[in-house]
Write a protein that holds these residues in place. Sequence first.
Motif, PDB file in Angstrom:
ATOM      1  N   UNK A  25       0.824  -1.218   0.000  1.00 14.19           N
ATOM      2  CA  UNK A  25       0.000   0.000   0.000  1.00 14.19           C
ATOM      3  C   UNK A  25       0.854   1.263   0.000  1.00 14.19           C
ATOM      4  N   UNK A  26       2.120   1.156   0.411  1.00 14.05           N
ATOM      5  CA  UNK A  26       3.015   2.316   0.357  1.00 14.05           C
ATOM      6  C   UNK A  26       3.940   2.267  -0.844  1.00 14.05           C
ATOM      7  N   UNK A  27       3.880   1.169  -1.593  1.00 18.09           N
ATOM      8  CA  UNK A  27       4.733   1.000  -2.775  1.00 18.09           C
ATOM      9  C   UNK A  27       6.200   1.165  -2.426  1.00 18.09           C
ATOM     10  N   UNK A  28       6.580   0.642  -1.288  1.00 17.90           N
ATOM     11  CA  UNK A  28       7.983   0.730  -0.874  1.00 17.90           C
ATOM     12  C   UNK A  28       8.361  -0.542  -0.124  1.00 17.90           C
ATOM     13  N   UNK A  29       9.434  -1.192  -0.558  1.00 15.29           N
ATOM     14  CA  UNK A  29       9.801  -2.487  -0.001  1.00 15.29           C
ATOM     15  C   UNK A  29      10.597  -2.388   1.289  1.00 15.29           C
ATOM     16  N   UNK A  30      10.886  -1.177   1.726  1.00 15.77           N
ATOM     17  CA  UNK A  30      11.597  -1.030   2.988  1.00 15.77           C
ATOM     18  C   UNK A  30      10.676  -0.569   4.114  1.00 15.77           C
ATOM     19  N   UNK A  31       9.397  -0.541   3.862  1.00 17.67           N
ATOM     20  CA  UNK A  31       8.435  -0.134   4.885  1.00 17.67           C
ATOM     21  C   UNK A  31       7.842  -1.377   5.532  1.00 17.67           C
ATOM     22  N   UNK A  32       7.806  -1.374   6.833  1.00 17.50           N
ATOM     23  CA  UNK A  32       7.207  -2.477   7.599  1.00 17.50           C
ATOM     24  C   UNK A  32       6.783  -1.909   8.942  1.00 17.50           C
ATOM     25  N   UNK A  33       6.033  -2.666   9.727  1.00 17.27           N
ATOM     26  CA  UNK A  33       5.618  -2.145  11.043  1.00 17.27           C
ATOM     27  C   UNK A  33       6.791  -1.720  11.923  1.00 17.27           C
ATOM     28  N   UNK A  34       7.967  -2.351  11.731  1.00 17.49           N
ATOM     29  CA  UNK A  34       9.118  -2.001  12.575  1.00 17.49           C
ATOM     30  C   UNK A  34       9.967  -0.888  11.986  1.00 17.49           C
ATOM     31  N   UNK A  35       9.664  -0.433  10.757  1.00 18.69           N
ATOM     32  CA  UNK A  35      10.405   0.682  10.159  1.00 18.69           C
ATOM     33  C   UNK A  35       9.490   1.844   9.802  1.00 18.69           C
ATOM     34  N   UNK A  36       8.335   1.893  10.427  1.00 23.36           N
ATOM     35  CA  UNK A  36       7.405   2.993  10.157  1.00 23.36           C
ATOM     36  C   UNK A  36       6.827   3.577  11.444  1.00 23.36           C
ATOM     37  N   UNK A  37       7.310   3.140  12.578  1.00 21.13           N
ATOM     38  CA  UNK A  37       6.815   3.670  13.844  1.00 21.13           C
ATOM     39  C   UNK A  37       5.579   2.967  14.368  1.00 21.13           C
ATOM     40  N   UNK A  38       5.051   1.992  13.607  1.00 24.66           N
ATOM     41  CA  UNK A  38       3.829   1.301  14.034  1.00 24.66           C
ATOM     42  C   UNK A  38       4.048   0.546  15.344  1.00 24.66           C
ATOM     43  N   UNK A  39       5.133  -0.203  15.432  1.00 25.76           N
ATOM     44  CA  UNK A  39       5.411  -0.980  16.643  1.00 25.76           C
ATOM     45  C   UNK A  39       5.656  -0.049  17.827  1.00 25.76           C
TER      46      UNK A  39
END
Length: 338
Positions: A89-103
Motif C-alpha cells: 500500500x506504500x509501494x515501498x519495499x523497505x516499509x514495515x511495522x518495525x520501520x514505520x513507527x507502528x510498533x
Amino acid sequence: MTAPTTTHPARTTRSGGVRPVHLWLGAGVLAVGSYLSLGVGASSVGVVDLLNPSPEAWHILTTSRIPRLIAILLAGASLSVAGLIMQRITANRFVSPSTSGTVEAAVLGILIATMFFGGTSLIVKMGIAIVTAIAGTLIFLQMLQRIQHREGIVVALVGLMYGGVLAAITTFVAYQRDLIQYLDIWTTGSFSSVLEGRYEPLYIVLVVGIIGYVFADKFTVIGMGESFATNLGLNYQRILYIGLIVVSVMAAVVVVVVGAIPFLGLIVPNVVTLLLGDNIKKVLPLTALAGAGFVLACDVAGRVIIHPYELPVATIAGAIGGVVFIWLILRSAKGASV
C-alpha cells in the motif's frame, strides 16, 4: 490522505511464481518443525515422549508448549503478512511495522493504557495499543507526503528515526512513572511467558488476516497510485485505511501479547517475493508460512543455545534480520531489484 507513491527499483524474480507445490512443501516443513519444537524445552519431555505422553507430560504440553507453539505461529505469520501489506500500500519495499513507527506507537499505547487503565482487562489495553498504532502509522504516511525524495532507503531511514523518537518519548514517560521495567517486556519479543490463558488474544490476527487476504488484490492496485486506482473504480481512501487498520491491528496484538520482533515484517516478505514474485494474493499464504517458520526456528535456537535457559526470539531475529536488511540495502544501492 494520500499514500506516498515511491519509486523503487525494477524487480526481477527467479521463478515462475507461486505454485501449489510451494504451499504444500511449506506447510509440510512447518508441520514437521512444529512437531519437533514441542520436544524442546527445559522440562524432560522429549520428542519421543510426544508419541505416548504420560499425564505429567500431557499437562506440560497443554499448558505450556502447545500454547507457545500456537503463539509462535500466529505471531510470525501475522507480522510477516502485515509487512507484505504495508509494502504494497506504500509501494515501498523497505516499509514495515518495525520501520514505520507502528510498533513503537503500539508500545506507547500499552504504556498509556498501563498508566491510566492499569486495572482493566488485556483487551482494553490492546484496543488502546491498536488506536495508537493506527495514529502512529498515519503520522508516518503524512510525513512521507512532505518528503521530496522517496527512495526506498530514504523512507526506511525516516521510518527508523520516527520510530526512535516515539521510543524515546515512551522511555522518558516510563522513566517518569517508574515503569521502565515493563518496557523490556513490550519491546523484546519472547515466548517464554506464554502459557494457557495468556495467548488467546492472538486469535484476533486470524480474522484480520482473512480480511487482508480478501483485499489483497485491491492493496496491490492502490500501491500503483491514487489516480490509477481511482480510474479502475476503487475507493482509494477506503482501501488504504482498511490496509492501515489490518497492519496496525496485527502489529499491536502481537506486541501486547509477546512483544516486538524486529525486522520480521521487512525481511520475510522481501525474501518471499524475491523468490516467488509480486502477486500479493498468491504470495500472502506463503509469506505467512515463511514468517511462522522463521520465528519458530529463532525460538528453537533460543531454547537450545544456552539450554536450559533461553534467549528471547527478538535477540536472534534482530541479529539475522539486521544482516538481511543490510543485504537488501546493498542490493538496492547496486541497482538490483529487492
